[in-house]
Design a protein around this motif. Structure first.
Motif, mmCIF file in Angstrom:
data_model
loop_
_atom_site.group_PDB
_atom_site.id
_atom_site.type_symbol
_atom_site.label_atom_id
_atom_site.label_comp_id
_atom_site.label_asym_id
_atom_site.label_seq_id
_atom_site.Cartn_x
_atom_site.Cartn_y
_atom_site.Cartn_z
ATOM 1 N N ALA A 1 0.831 -1.208 0.000
ATOM 2 C CA ALA A 1 0.000 0.000 0.000
ATOM 3 C C ALA A 1 0.865 1.259 0.000
ATOM 4 N N CYS B 1 2.163 1.851 -3.397
ATOM 5 C CA CYS B 1 1.097 2.413 -4.232
ATOM 6 C C CYS B 1 0.926 3.905 -3.957
ATOM 7 N N GLU B 2 0.917 4.279 -2.685
ATOM 8 C CA GLU B 2 0.765 5.686 -2.304
ATOM 9 C C GLU B 2 1.903 6.539 -2.852
ATOM 10 N N LYS C 1 -6.591 3.327 -7.072
ATOM 11 C CA LYS C 1 -7.295 3.227 -5.790
ATOM 12 C C LYS C 1 -8.790 3.255 -6.056
ATOM 13 N N TRP D 1 -6.547 -0.643 -2.897
ATOM 14 C CA TRP D 1 -5.637 -0.503 -4.035
ATOM 15 C C TRP D 1 -5.793 -1.720 -4.926
#
Length: 61
Positions: A21, A24-25, A34, A39
């Motif tokens: 995560a 991904c951020e 998202k 996600w």
């Protein structure tokens, strides 16, 4: 294109789902989107290098 969750990818990449995560951020996984709080990661996404570790280059001091 098929998508996988952070939990599914974490098992394949052998890292925690929280770490996935975070990647991904930080926009380090190409194609990750998202959807609400979840996600979705393309099933063909490559695991990014761990930027927290320094890579020693031979010949440099």
């Amino acid at each position: 294109m098929e998508y996988m969750t952070t939990t599914e990818i974490s098992k394949i990449w052998n890292i925690s789902s929280r770490r996935v995560a975070i990647l991904c951020e930080q926009d380090r996984i190409n194609g990750a989107i998202k959807k609400g709080k979840m996600w979705l990661i393309p099933d063909d996404a490559e695991k990014p290098n761990d930027a927290r570790k320094k890579i020693n280059v031979i010949g440099e001091i």
